[in-house]
Design a protein around this motif. Sequence first.
Motif, PDB file in Angstrom:
ATOM      1  N   MET A   1       0.833  -1.202   0.000  1.00  0.00           N
ATOM      2  CA  MET A   1       0.000   0.000   0.000  1.00  0.00           C
ATOM      3  C   MET A   1       0.874   1.262   0.000  1.00  0.00           C
ATOM      4  N   LYS A   2       0.286   2.328  -0.483  1.00  0.00           N
ATOM      5  CA  LYS A   2       0.949   3.627  -0.449  1.00  0.00           C
ATOM      6  C   LYS A   2      -0.116   4.697  -0.270  1.00  0.00           C
ATOM      7  N   SER A   3       0.318   5.862   0.127  1.00  0.00           N
ATOM      8  CA  SER A   3      -0.645   6.947   0.314  1.00  0.00           C
ATOM      9  C   SER A   3      -1.031   7.544  -1.034  1.00  0.00           C
ATOM     10  N   LYS A   4      -2.215   8.116  -1.077  1.00  0.00           N
ATOM     11  CA  LYS A   4      -2.644   8.805  -2.294  1.00  0.00           C
ATOM     12  C   LYS A   4      -1.771  10.030  -2.543  1.00  0.00           C
ATOM     13  N   ALA A   5      -1.270  10.602  -1.474  1.00  0.00           N
ATOM     14  CA  ALA A   5      -0.353  11.742  -1.610  1.00  0.00           C
ATOM     15  C   ALA A   5       0.932  11.323  -2.323  1.00  0.00           C
ATOM     16  N   TYR A   6       1.419  10.114  -2.000  1.00  0.00           N
ATOM     17  CA  TYR A   6       2.627   9.609  -2.654  1.00  0.00           C
ATOM     18  C   TYR A   6       2.359   9.290  -4.120  1.00  0.00           C
ATOM     19  N   ALA A   8       0.216  10.783  -6.019  1.00  0.00           N
ATOM     20  CA  ALA A   8       0.166  12.081  -6.703  1.00  0.00           C
ATOM     21  C   ALA A   8       1.579  12.621  -6.938  1.00  0.00           C
ATOM     22  N   PHE A   9       2.457  12.439  -5.949  1.00  0.00           N
ATOM     23  CA  PHE A   9       3.845  12.858  -6.081  1.00  0.00           C
ATOM     24  C   PHE A   9       4.521  12.127  -7.246  1.00  0.00           C
ATOM     25  N   GLU A  10       4.346  10.821  -7.297  1.00  0.00           N
ATOM     26  CA  GLU A  10       4.937  10.026  -8.370  1.00  0.00           C
ATOM     27  C   GLU A  10       4.444  10.467  -9.743  1.00  0.00           C
ATOM     28  N   GLN A  11       3.154  10.753  -9.838  1.00  0.00           N
ATOM     29  CA  GLN A  11       2.573  11.168 -11.108  1.00  0.00           C
ATOM     30  C   GLN A  11       3.158  12.488 -11.588  1.00  0.00           C
ATOM     31  N   THR A  75      16.541  26.475 -18.870  1.00  0.00           N
ATOM     32  CA  THR A  75      15.305  26.972 -18.253  1.00  0.00           C
ATOM     33  C   THR A  75      14.452  25.816 -17.744  1.00  0.00           C
ATOM     34  N   LEU A  76      14.362  24.764 -18.541  1.00  0.00           N
ATOM     35  CA  LEU A  76      13.565  23.600 -18.142  1.00  0.00           C
ATOM     36  C   LEU A  76      14.184  22.906 -16.926  1.00  0.00           C
ATOM     37  N   TYR A  77      15.500  22.747 -16.910  1.00  0.00           N
ATOM     38  CA  TYR A  77      16.160  22.113 -15.772  1.00  0.00           C
ATOM     39  C   TYR A  77      15.956  22.928 -14.497  1.00  0.00           C
ATOM     40  N   SER A  78      16.026  24.240 -14.626  1.00  0.00           N
ATOM     41  CA  SER A  78      15.782  25.116 -13.480  1.00  0.00           C
ATOM     42  C   SER A  78      14.355  24.935 -12.970  1.00  0.00           C
ATOM     43  N   GLY A  79      13.402  24.894 -13.896  1.00  0.00           N
ATOM     44  CA  GLY A  79      12.007  24.687 -13.524  1.00  0.00           C
ATOM     45  C   GLY A  79      11.783  23.325 -12.886  1.00  0.00           C
ATOM     46  N   TYR A  80      12.497  22.315 -13.364  1.00  0.00           N
ATOM     47  CA  TYR A  80      12.388  20.964 -12.812  1.00  0.00           C
ATOM     48  C   TYR A  80      12.755  20.968 -11.325  1.00  0.00           C
ATOM     49  N   ILE A  81      13.871  21.599 -11.006  1.00  0.00           N
ATOM     50  CA  ILE A  81      14.334  21.644  -9.616  1.00  0.00           C
ATOM     51  C   ILE A  81      13.313  22.355  -8.727  1.00  0.00           C
ATOM     52  N   LYS A  82      12.808  23.491  -9.193  1.00  0.00           N
ATOM     53  CA  LYS A  82      11.820  24.248  -8.424  1.00  0.00           C
ATOM     54  C   LYS A  82      10.534  23.446  -8.251  1.00  0.00           C
ATOM     55  N   ASP A  83      10.085  22.788  -9.315  1.00  0.00           N
ATOM     56  CA  ASP A  83       8.830  22.033  -9.259  1.00  0.00           C
ATOM     57  C   ASP A  83       8.942  20.817  -8.341  1.00  0.00           C
ATOM     58  N   VAL A  84      10.079  20.136  -8.392  1.00  0.00           N
ATOM     59  CA  VAL A  84      10.276  18.977  -7.513  1.00  0.00           C
ATOM     60  C   VAL A  84      10.238  19.409  -6.050  1.00  0.00           C
ATOM     61  N   TYR A  85      10.876  20.530  -5.752  1.00  0.00           N
ATOM     62  CA  TYR A  85      10.838  21.060  -4.382  1.00  0.00           C
ATOM     63  C   TYR A  85       9.394  21.313  -3.951  1.00  0.00           C
ATOM     64  N   GLU A  86       8.615  21.930  -4.821  1.00  0.00           N
ATOM     65  CA  GLU A  86       7.220  22.231  -4.493  1.00  0.00           C
ATOM     66  C   GLU A  86       6.427  20.949  -4.259  1.00  0.00           C
ATOM     67  N   GLU A  87       6.700  19.917  -5.042  1.00  0.00           N
ATOM     68  CA  GLU A  87       5.987  18.645  -4.865  1.00  0.00           C
ATOM     69  C   GLU A  87       6.382  17.955  -3.562  1.00  0.00           C
ATOM     70  N   VAL A  88       7.633  18.088  -3.174  1.00  0.00           N
ATOM     71  CA  VAL A  88       8.089  17.529  -1.886  1.00  0.00           C
ATOM     72  C   VAL A  88       7.352  18.205  -0.736  1.00  0.00           C
ATOM     73  N   THR A  89       7.308  19.524  -0.752  1.00  0.00           N
ATOM     74  CA  THR A  89       6.637  20.240   0.335  1.00  0.00           C
ATOM     75  C   THR A  89       5.132  19.969   0.323  1.00  0.00           C
ATOM     76  N   HIS A  90       4.552  19.834  -0.870  1.00  0.00           N
ATOM     77  CA  HIS A  90       3.113  19.517  -0.944  1.00  0.00           C
ATOM     78  C   HIS A  90       2.843  18.139  -0.351  1.00  0.00           C
ATOM     79  N   TYR A  91       3.706  17.175  -0.659  1.00  0.00           N
ATOM     80  CA  TYR A  91       3.549  15.828  -0.087  1.00  0.00           C
ATOM     81  C   TYR A  91       3.623  15.884   1.439  1.00  0.00           C
TER      82      TYR A  91
END
Length: 245
Positions: A1-6, A8-11, A75-91
């Motif tokens: 089992m896993k959380s729905k939050a996880y 969503a993070f994976e997706q 630009t995309l790599y920079s956005g990737y790093i920022k977006d991953v951080y946001e997904e971590v904090t959202h999780y």
Amino acid sequence: MKSKAYHAFEQKISYFDDDVDLIDVLRDGILKGELNDPDSKYLIKNIDGSKHKHLSRRSNSDGSRELVINHLRTTLYSGYIKDVYEEVTHYLRMILIKSAENGFDSARIVGEHTCKLDAAKILSSGSWQGVSELVANSIFQSLESEQSTLKLIKKISDKLALNVDSTLINNALPYLEIRHFLIHADGRLTQDFINKNKKIKHKDRYVKLELELIKKLRLSVSALIKEFDSKVVSCNLLKEEDLQP
């Protein structure tokens, strides 16, 4: 089992990975000349001078094409790093909220953080679920205000009694902290950060945004959040409705 939050993070991470693959495919195609039009004055095929006013000013040359596609990749790599951080904090926020809703030790969740809530907001929340979310959000905002990624991750782990492996936290931390430098210093690292994190490549103190960095970020952060979720599930912190196979 896993959380729905996880889940969503994976997706979300999967979509970000698609972006990384796509820019690699586009860059290869452009550098190999597959999108060139030797009979056009424009940079690549399908540029409409009346529509693409910025790209249309670029000359039809290999140097211009490489410059443009490399800037897009950065630009995309920079956005990737920022977006991953946001997904971590959202999780982390969602796990804290859902654990509170399930009746996890309220004294432990609140801990040393004072929580002042407007009475009207409490009454209008309408349910225990609403009150739990209100309190958990307030606590999370208090943690974020400390402006320390390390403290945020460790304190969520401590509040929920997860005992997440510190090695996994330390492995992911430098990559997550790059987000701060991208936002506040255009990617320029402090000397203290460089001294502590020899594995992070830089040029003149500016972080090198390259595929190797993105892969290491992806690997270390995914391992950390997977461990978090494994602990959350094994400790029965969530309701059945917040879990999935």
